[in-house]
Scaffold this motif. Structure first.
Motif, PDB file in Angstrom:
ATOM      1  N   CYS A  43       0.834  -1.192   0.000  1.00  0.00           N
ATOM      2  CA  CYS A  43       0.000   0.000   0.000  1.00  0.00           C
ATOM      3  C   CYS A  43       0.876   1.252   0.000  1.00  0.00           C
ATOM      4  CB  CYS A  43      -0.933  -0.017   1.215  1.00  0.00           C
ATOM      5  SG  CYS A  43      -2.303  -1.161   0.962  1.00  0.00           S
ATOM      6  N   GLY A  44       0.571   2.154  -0.905  1.00  0.00           N
ATOM      7  CA  GLY A  44       1.399   3.340  -1.082  1.00  0.00           C
ATOM      8  C   GLY A  44       0.924   4.513  -0.243  1.00  0.00           C
ATOM      9  N   GLY A  54       8.295   7.209   9.455  1.00  0.00           N
ATOM     10  CA  GLY A  54       7.382   6.071   9.581  1.00  0.00           C
ATOM     11  C   GLY A  54       7.117   5.445   8.217  1.00  0.00           C
ATOM     12  N   ASP A 248      -1.157  -0.226  11.087  1.00  0.00           N
ATOM     13  CA  ASP A 248      -2.437   0.494  11.123  1.00  0.00           C
ATOM     14  C   ASP A 248      -3.300   0.193   9.892  1.00  0.00           C
ATOM     15  OD1 ASP A 248      -0.727   1.848   9.402  1.00  0.00           O
ATOM     16  OD2 ASP A 248      -1.273   3.854  10.111  1.00  0.00           O
ATOM     17  N   VAL A 280       6.453   3.730  13.858  1.00  0.00           N
ATOM     18  CA  VAL A 280       7.539   4.566  14.359  1.00  0.00           C
ATOM     19  C   VAL A 280       6.923   5.749  15.103  1.00  0.00           C
ATOM     20  CG1 VAL A 280       9.572   5.919  13.755  1.00  0.00           C
ATOM     21  CG2 VAL A 280       8.955   3.910  12.385  1.00  0.00           C
ATOM     22  N   MET A 287       4.229   8.542  14.956  1.00  0.00           N
ATOM     23  CA  MET A 287       4.440   9.620  13.996  1.00  0.00           C
ATOM     24  C   MET A 287       3.236   9.642  13.072  1.00  0.00           C
ATOM     25  SD  MET A 287       8.015  10.003  11.892  1.00  0.00           S
ATOM     26  CE  MET A 287       9.268  10.078  13.166  1.00  0.00           C
TER      27      MET A 287
HETATM   28  N1  5CA Z   1      -2.627   5.332   1.011  1.00  0.00           N
HETATM   29  C1  5CA Z   1      -2.862   4.528   2.170  1.00  0.00           C
HETATM   30  C2  5CA Z   1      -2.592   3.067   1.920  1.00  0.00           C
HETATM   31  S1  5CA Z   1      -3.470   2.449   0.526  1.00  0.00           S
HETATM   32  C3  5CA Z   1      -2.033   4.989   3.359  1.00  0.00           C
HETATM   33  O1  5CA Z   1      -2.163   4.409   4.414  1.00  0.00           O
HETATM   34  N2  5CA Z   1      -1.221   6.030   3.145  1.00  0.00           N
HETATM   35  S2  5CA Z   1      -0.312   6.697   4.301  1.00  0.00           S
HETATM   36  O2  5CA Z   1       0.423   7.752   3.623  1.00  0.00           O
HETATM   37  O3  5CA Z   1      -1.120   7.094   5.391  1.00  0.00           O
HETATM   38  O4  5CA Z   1       0.681   5.601   4.809  1.00  0.00           O
HETATM   39  C4  5CA Z   1       1.585   4.991   3.933  1.00  0.00           C
HETATM   40  C5  5CA Z   1       2.204   3.782   4.629  1.00  0.00           C
HETATM   41  O5  5CA Z   1       3.008   4.221   5.725  1.00  0.00           O
HETATM   42  C6  5CA Z   1       1.180   2.807   5.204  1.00  0.00           C
HETATM   43  O6  5CA Z   1       1.641   1.472   5.028  1.00  0.00           O
HETATM   44  C7  5CA Z   1       1.176   3.142   6.685  1.00  0.00           C
HETATM   45  O7  5CA Z   1       0.802   2.033   7.485  1.00  0.00           O
HETATM   46  C8  5CA Z   1       2.617   3.523   6.908  1.00  0.00           C
HETATM   47  N3  5CA Z   1       2.808   4.409   8.069  1.00  0.00           N
HETATM   48  C9  5CA Z   1       2.149   5.549   8.340  1.00  0.00           C
HETATM   49  N4  5CA Z   1       2.585   6.086   9.521  1.00  0.00           N
HETATM   50  C10 5CA Z   1       3.550   5.237   9.989  1.00  0.00           C
HETATM   51  C11 5CA Z   1       4.385   5.221  11.155  1.00  0.00           C
HETATM   52  N5  5CA Z   1       4.322   6.186  12.075  1.00  0.00           N
HETATM   53  N6  5CA Z   1       5.255   4.198  11.297  1.00  0.00           N
HETATM   54  C12 5CA Z   1       5.345   3.217  10.362  1.00  0.00           C
HETATM   55  N7  5CA Z   1       4.584   3.185   9.237  1.00  0.00           N
HETATM   56  C13 5CA Z   1       3.701   4.178   9.059  1.00  0.00           C
END
Ligand code: 5CA
Ligand code: ZN
Length: 409
Positions: A43-44, A54, A248, A280, A287
């Motif tokens: 997932c992007g 993160g 998440d 993270v 974050m």
């Molecule tokens: N566009 C959707 C997925 S289809 C989305 O969740 N976008 S995002 O920008 O919110 O997150 C992108 C990716 O980074 C996801 O896999 C999410 O789980 C991951 N992510 C977001 N915040 C953190 C964090 N604090 N630590 C680790 N991974 C994170």
């Protein structure tokens, strides 16, 4: 959409081991045995506030998956999306008085640059939600025609009741699902839904918001989960090896996606393993864009931090752990990078064939990157304390660290 350029993956002698990985759905570790072409969907980003540490940590985990598979001499078919239209993106554009398409394009470009700098291998298909709409609409129509979706004031919802396997990805109880649904983009309190958890498949056009032709669905825009299902099924088909994301995303995103796909195809599961990276944190809290406690990869790069040190900082934590980004984490990575570079800059050294096997073994064992770093540390310490005369050793270590860990020494 175009992805980003691939950094070279040096060839190593011999062959890596099959990947054992923790699967959220079965709550255990499974050994994946893909065919000659391994298939992964990650997932992007939703393109605003990118790329924070993160994000980078999560993409680092799946980059390791790709490197382990490449080392087993398989090809990897990797697909990633960009959620380039969704509520939070539109809200951010509105808040900042900017055009949502410009925001999405700018942040996606920045993400590509950060991924390139961190030596993350690109997906073969990098697909935006907007460009996927023509493929999403017929899937929603099919779900509706099969009785698995219903209309509510012009919006179309998926009925979770239509999937006998609902709940099998995240293994959560009803109360936990309901809480997470409210936190993570769902609308459990909306009146008129059959089940509070039912997620939206198609949102009817709202005044002032972008909308697209949805054929029999009317104008509107796609829901979040069906976006990833449409892209994954289009480019990978059912039964691909891994769907990945941060923890998440296990619920509701991957749970709902698995359900949509099950009802559409009659098959289960969509992915053989559902793999989730830990979160993270910064200053004791996850974050997150909503809290604004973010450290950006691009800001670190602008401050002169070597991307290889950022990558080593990510690698020093197991991908499934929740961990905290601190100045010390970065300082340790910077020092480690210096030690490693000094060790491989010598003209000869201690034989390193066993080290290559140790790195391979650690990564194949549920992506134990900290274990791999410890193995390299041991070789580096021994190398710095002795005068080995294997002329091929420093080059082999550099190539192994690059090919398997994505760190250029
Ligand atoms: N566009 C959707 C997925 S289809 C989305 O969740 N976008 S995002 O920008 O919110 O997150 C992108 C990716 O980074 C996801 O896999 C999410 O789980 C991951 N992510 C977001 N915040 C953190 C964090 N604090 N630590 C680790 N991974 C994170
Ligand atoms: Zn997704």
């Amino acid at each position: 959409m175009h992805a980003w350029p691939a950094s070279e993956v040096p060839a190593l002698p011999g062959k890596g081991r099959d990947l054992k990985i923790h699967d959220t759905a079965t709550q255990g570790t499974i050994t994946l045995a893909p065919g000659p072409v391994a298939r992964i969907y990650v997932c992007g980003i939703t393109p605003y506030d990118a790329t924070h540490i993160g994000h980078a940590a999560t993409y680092n985990a799946f980059d390791l998956v790709q490197r382990v598979w490449l080392d087993t001499k398989r090809q990897v078919h990797y697909v990633q999306n960009v959620t380039d239209v969704d509520d939070p993106l539109l809200e951010r554009a509105l808040r900042d008085g900017q055009d949502w398409t410009e925001l999405a394009e700018r942040e996606t470009s920045l993400f590509r640059e950060d991924m390139t700098a961190l030596r993350m291998l690109p997906p073969q298909h990098y697909i935006g939600a907007v460009e996927a709409i023509p493929g999403i609409v017929p899937l929603v129509e099919r779900l509706r025609d099969a009785g698995a979706a219903y209309e509510l004031d012009g919006d179309v919802y998926f009925s979770v009741e239509s999937d006998p396997n609902f709940g099998q990805v995240s293994n959560l109880d009803a109360q936990a699902m309901r809480l997470l649904s409210a936190e993570r983009g769902g609308d459990p309190d909306r009146a008129g839904k059959k089940d509070p958890l039912d997620p939206m498949l198609w949102m009817a056009a709202r005044p002032g918001e972008p909308s697209w032709d949805g054929a029999s669905l009317g104008r509107g825009r796609p829901g979040w989960h069906i976006e990833c299902v449409a892209i994954a099924l289009d480019h990978l088909g059912m039964g691909f090896d891994i769907q990945g994301g941060g923890s998440d995303l296990a619920f509701p995103h991957h749970e709902m996606g698995a359900s949509h796909a099950q009802v559409l195809t009659g098959e289960f599961p969509m992915a053989k393993a559902y793999v989730h990276a830990g979160m993270v944190a910064l200053h004791g809290e996850k974050m997150s864009k909503s809290k604004g406690n973010l450290v950006f990869v691009s800001a670190l790069r602008r401050a002169g931090v070597d991307p290889a040190a950022i990558r080593l900082a990510l690698l020093s934590h197991h991908y499934r752990a929740d961990w905290e980004w601190t100045d010390e984490v970065l300082a340790e990575a910077v020092a480690r990078l210096e030690r490693w570079r000094a060790a491989v800059s010598r003209p000869d050294g201690l034989p390193a064939d066993a080290l290559v096997e140790e790195i391979r073994e650690a990564l194949a064992n549920d992506l134990d990157a900290p274990g791999a770093l410890a193995a390299v540390d041991r070789w580096v310490d021994a190398q710095n304390a002795s005068d080995g005369d294997d002329e091929s050793a420093p080059g082999l270590v550099s190539r192994a660290v690059d090919a398997l860990l994505g760190v250029a020494l």
